[in-house]
Scaffold this motif. Structure first.
Motif, PDB file in Angstrom:
ATOM      1  N   UNK A  85       0.840  -1.194   0.000  1.00 40.42           N
ATOM      2  CA  UNK A  85       0.000   0.000   0.000  1.00 40.42           C
ATOM      3  C   UNK A  85       0.874   1.242   0.000  1.00 40.42           C
ATOM      4  N   UNK A  86       0.370   2.299  -0.590  1.00 39.74           N
ATOM      5  CA  UNK A  86       1.119   3.551  -0.554  1.00 39.74           C
ATOM      6  C   UNK A  86       0.407   4.561   0.326  1.00 39.74           C
ATOM      7  N   UNK A  87       1.197   5.360   1.032  1.00 41.43           N
ATOM      8  CA  UNK A  87       0.629   6.428   1.864  1.00 41.43           C
ATOM      9  C   UNK A  87       1.518   7.654   1.831  1.00 41.43           C
ATOM     10  N   UNK A  88       0.875   8.821   1.868  1.00 41.18           N
ATOM     11  CA  UNK A  88       1.621  10.085   1.832  1.00 41.18           C
ATOM     12  C   UNK A  88       1.675  10.705   3.222  1.00 41.18           C
ATOM     13  N   UNK A  89       2.799  11.315   3.565  1.00 40.64           N
ATOM     14  CA  UNK A  89       2.956  12.008   4.834  1.00 40.64           C
ATOM     15  C   UNK A  89       3.524  13.401   4.596  1.00 40.64           C
ATOM     16  N   UNK A  90       2.894  14.429   5.170  1.00 40.77           N
ATOM     17  CA  UNK A  90       3.414  15.790   4.994  1.00 40.77           C
ATOM     18  C   UNK A  90       4.701  15.999   5.785  1.00 40.77           C
TER      19      UNK A  90
END
Length: 224
Positions: free
Chosen positions: A30-35
């Motif tokens: 799975x891919x996830x974005x983090x600021x």
DNA sequence: GCATTAACAGCCG
DNA sequence: CGGCTGTTAATGC
């Protein structure tokens, strides 16, 4: 589910898998974005996934007894980490923080363990990676004893240029002086001075927002 | 003393 | 313009 092309793109280790193994891996990713500045996972929490940096920059951070911020390492695009925690089913020994806007890929623990048990290629990859980490942590211990800022910057950069841990890294790295300071545990002016020294020694060339390493060997062994 | 913080002008994209 | 860089002066351990 993730596009097979995407899997190949973000997970270097997936290239060696058999078709069956590859499908398992694909289902577990799975891919996830983090600021920028956000915490991907905290020390002490169980975080049941193996983590790969797709884009951006992440650091592993631990807090010393007096609450001071001690960075262990920077992980950039192409790097995978946390296998120790997943294998042992332990809690995290450190925080994982996004130094800039970052996208990570997560391989869930069940899939990780299945690949570890069933895929010769995956196991080989892991052994190689763990072996490389040993050398990495030895360098870290030395780093902790070295007070010279230039040597600390050299080690911080060298650890990010490791071709085994970061397969797609060339001789060039996109990173700001601020980020180098964060990783080496120094302020920006000191990081700046250290970079100038390394540049004078012709070990690297500083460019706007990045470095080109001219002599990786010298960078790894820099000690004064 | 050396490093950090704050602050500035200059530069790059 | 906004973010990064090079530098300096004040402040702190």
């Amino acid at each position: 589910m993730m596009d097979p092309e995407r899997v190949l793109e973000i997970a270097n280790w997936s290239h060696q898998l058999t078709p069956d193994e590859f499908e398992r891996a694909r289902a577990g990713l799975n891919e996830r974005a983090f600021p920028q500045g956000s915490t991907i996972c905290e020390e002490g929490h169980a975080f049941d996934a193996w983590i790969g940096v797709v884009d951006g920059l992440v650091k592993l951070r631990s807090l010393s007894a007096d609450g001071k911020d001690v960075s262990l390492s920077g992980i950039h695009a192409g790097g995978w980490f946390g296998e120790g925690t997943v294998l042992k089913g332990e809690k995290r020994q450190y925080d994982v923080v996004a130094v800039r806007d970052t996208t990570v890929a997560l391989l869930d623990r069940d899939t990780f363990m299945w690949l570890f048990e069933n895929s010769a290629a995956f196991s080989r990859f892991l052994v190689r990676q763990l072996n490389e980490r040993v050398g990495f942590f030895i360098g870290l211990v030395e780093n902790g004893r070295m007070l010279d800022p230039t040597a600390r910057v050299a080690r911080a950069l060298a650890s990010m240029m490791n071709p085994v841990l970061f397969p797609d890294v060339g001789h060039h790295l996109m990173i700001t002086q601020e980020e180098i300071g964060l990783l080496a545990g120094l302020s920006r002016p000191i990081a700046n001075q250290a970079l100038k020294k390394l540049e004078q020694s012709e070990i690297l060339r500083w460019e706007y927002g990045g470095v080109t390493v001219l002599d990786l060997e010298a960078l790894q062994t820099y000690d004064r």
